[in-house]
Design an enzyme around this catalytic site. Structure first.
Site, PDB file in Angstrom:
ATOM      1  N   ASP A   1      -3.636   2.188  -4.367  1.00 35.11           N
ATOM      2  CA  ASP A   1      -3.367   0.751  -4.391  1.00 35.11           C
ATOM      3  C   ASP A   1      -4.506  -0.154  -4.890  1.00 35.11           C
ATOM      4  O   ASP A   1      -4.370  -0.857  -5.866  1.00 35.11           O
ATOM      5  CB  ASP A   1      -2.948   0.281  -2.998  1.00 35.11           C
ATOM      6  CG  ASP A   1      -1.885   1.174  -2.360  1.00 35.11           C
ATOM      7  OD1 ASP A   1      -1.583   2.241  -2.914  1.00 35.11           O
ATOM      8  OD2 ASP A   1      -1.352   0.798  -1.317  1.00 35.11           O
TER       9      ASP A   1
ATOM     10  N   GLU B   1      -5.603   9.419   7.742  1.00 33.60           N
ATOM     11  CA  GLU B   1      -5.098   9.086   6.398  1.00 33.60           C
ATOM     12  C   GLU B   1      -6.203   9.318   5.365  1.00 33.60           C
ATOM     13  O   GLU B   1      -5.983   9.870   4.291  1.00 33.60           O
ATOM     14  CB  GLU B   1      -4.658   7.618   6.407  1.00 33.60           C
ATOM     15  CG  GLU B   1      -3.986   7.129   5.157  1.00 33.60           C
ATOM     16  CD  GLU B   1      -3.570   5.650   5.282  1.00 33.60           C
ATOM     17  OE1 GLU B   1      -3.975   4.992   6.275  1.00 33.60           O
ATOM     18  OE2 GLU B   1      -2.862   5.162   4.386  1.00 33.60           O
TER      19      GLU B   1
HETATM   20  C1  GLC Z   1      -0.641   3.758   0.855  1.00 38.00           C
HETATM   21  C2  GLC Z   1      -1.269   4.704  -0.143  1.00 38.00           C
HETATM   22  C3  GLC Z   1      -0.192   5.443  -0.894  1.00 38.00           C
HETATM   23  C4  GLC Z   1       0.740   6.146   0.092  1.00 38.00           C
HETATM   24  C5  GLC Z   1       1.254   5.188   1.161  1.00 38.00           C
HETATM   25  C6  GLC Z   1       1.980   5.924   2.281  1.00 38.00           C
HETATM   26  O1  GLC Z   1       0.075   2.749   0.237  1.00 38.00           O
HETATM   27  O2  GLC Z   1      -2.121   4.022  -1.012  1.00 38.00           O
HETATM   28  O3  GLC Z   1      -0.737   6.353  -1.789  1.00 38.00           O
HETATM   29  O4  GLC Z   1       1.790   6.747  -0.572  1.00 38.00           O
HETATM   30  O5  GLC Z   1       0.198   4.490   1.730  1.00 38.00           O
HETATM   31  O6  GLC Z   1       1.159   6.906   2.847  1.00 38.00           O
END
Ligand code: GLC
Length: 425
Positions: free
Chosen positions: A169, A393
């Site tokens: 992102d 994460e």
């Molecule tokens: C965030 C991350 C993305 C991922 C999402 C769900 O937006 O940047 O890569 O898919 O979270 O985990």
């Protein structure tokens, strides 16, 4: 989570047990959510990784994960980045904001296509059991890849129309390109992510304003790709997306051979992308880079996306020296941004933290291309981070502290399918 992560004394068996439990707990019936609270829906590339994780414990469930993902596919071939199976007020922007009017409800943008690569990995575990699911998924995966080439491949590399599409992102790769986005009509809104996670670990308000401005633009033109291309100020050829699609096309062609389907068209996509990658080489930086298609300028960013070149099977040129430099600057690699960058921030999402999920595909690529020492370094770092703090994460690359969401599906999945494979215990 915080920097003072409590060091738990666990052994590998305990982590294996926890990883399996996370996959099961995040299962919503045919698909996994990334983590409860912060991400309560089905995310596209998260699901492909979840399928890889499931394949370690339940092959049939692994195939179901991919099949559920493709239930959200649009008639254009696009596979959305979120499928809103059951509405959850804890996430913003939800289905009403996207206004795509699909059933099941979905977002209007895509995400990196790792599905075909994971389909191949799962197929390889049991080709007999995998034949029927691959036969069912083959056309859908091909339609998605064709959509990328036709709607996003005009430069040869693959364009993103929204930073969320990249899966990285707030990466620095498109920060400059995003500065031209007009946010005056975004108005007031309530973010939900910062109520789940420390705001220092998330994108800034200005980033979110821009994300929403692009969502509104897409919605206002009915998510029409041609209109978005004409009207949006933002269009960046993403190095990560391009490498991942190239790799996925190679895996799809391999699957075509296995089930006796023609691969000719897929081979043309591969050739198109191989050529397109050339313009992403940044000689000054010594690695592949993202390209702003509005200005024709490379971003000048050494990000983890650059190091997917091995995974894509393209000539790495000087990438090895660049990667070695990055690894020398972060004890728990691979940081999402080179710590030598003035914008490096060890806590902030894609501006520094290490993401096990990306490590897994960079690591696979390195291993396959014979860069065993680097591959094992990446795997070992990932192992250490997860052993020390658990299934977060992402991680602080300097301290191994777990950050962002906890009990994360894709971290658990890559632990089972990649981190612990071939480790010398
Ligand atoms: C965030 C991350 C993305 C991922 C999402 C769900 O937006 O940047 O890569 O898919 O979270 O985990």
């Amino acid at each position: 989570m915080n920097d003072m992560a409590v060091l738990e004394t666990v052994d590998i068996e305990e982590r294996n047990r926890q990883a399996i439990e996370i996959l099961r707990t995040n299962d919503r019936g045919g698909y996994n959510i990334p983590t409860a609270g912060l991400y309560p829906y089905q995310w596209n590339w998260d699901s492909a990784f979840a399928a890889w994780g499931w394949s370690e414990i339940d092959l049939a469930r692994a195939w179901t994960e991919l099949e559920t993902l493709f239930k959200g596919q649009w008639s254009t071939g696009m596979v959305p980045h979120i499928i809103f199976h059951e509405v959850d007020e804890g996430y913003f922007p939800g289905p009403n904001v996207w206004g795509t009017h699909k059933s099941p409800q979905t977002s209007g943008i895509t995400q990196p296509p790792v599905a075909a690569t994971m389909a191949r990995k799962i197929f390889e575990k049991d080709p007999t059991a995998g034949r029927a699911p691959v036969e069912r998924l083959f056309k859908a995966m091909g339609d998605w890849h064709r959509w990328f080439i036709e709607s996003r491949g005009e430069s040869g590399a693959i364009a993103i129309t929204h930073p969320w599409e990249s899966g990285r992102d707030n990466a620095l790769d498109w920060e400059k390109a995003a500065e031209v986005i007009d946010t005056t009509n975004v108005g007031e809104y309530q973010r939900r992510d910062t109520s789940h996670v420390n705001p220092e670990m998330r994108p800034r308000k200005i980033d979110y304003d821009r994300y929403l401005a692009l969502v509104y633009l897409g919605r206002d033109v009915g998510w029409d790709e041609t209109k978005i291309r004409e009207q949006s100020p933002f269009r960046v050829a993403d190095v990560g997306m391009t490498f991942i699609l190239l790799r996925a096309c190679r895996d799809l062609a391999w699957l075509a051979d296995q089930i006796g389907q023609p691969r000719k068209e897929i081979d043309t996509w591969i050739a198109h992308l191989e050529k397109g990658c050339e313009q992403l080489w940044n000689a000054e930086l010594g690695c592949y880079d993202s390209l702003d298609l509005k200005t024709g300028k490379l971003s000048g960013t050494k990000s983890v996306g650059s190091f997917l070149c091995w995974f894509a099977g393209v000539e790495p040129r000087d990438s090895k020296q660049s990667l070695e430099g990055v690894l020398s600057r972060a004890p728990y690699s691979i940081p999402s941004l080179d710590p030598a960058s003035s914008r490096f921030d060890a806590k902030r999402y894609w501006l520094g933290p290490t993401w096990p999920v990306v490590n897994s595909i960079v690591g696979l690529g390195l291993q396959e291309q014979g860069e065993t020492v680097l591959a094992e370094r990446v795997r070992k770092d990932t192992y250490e981070m997860i052993m020390q703090t658990g299934f977060y994460e992402y991680f602080n690359p300097m301290t191994a502290a777990g950050e962002g969401g906890n009990n994360f599906t894709w971290t658990a999945a890559v632990w089972l399918a990649w981190v612990t494979k071939g480790l010398e215990q």
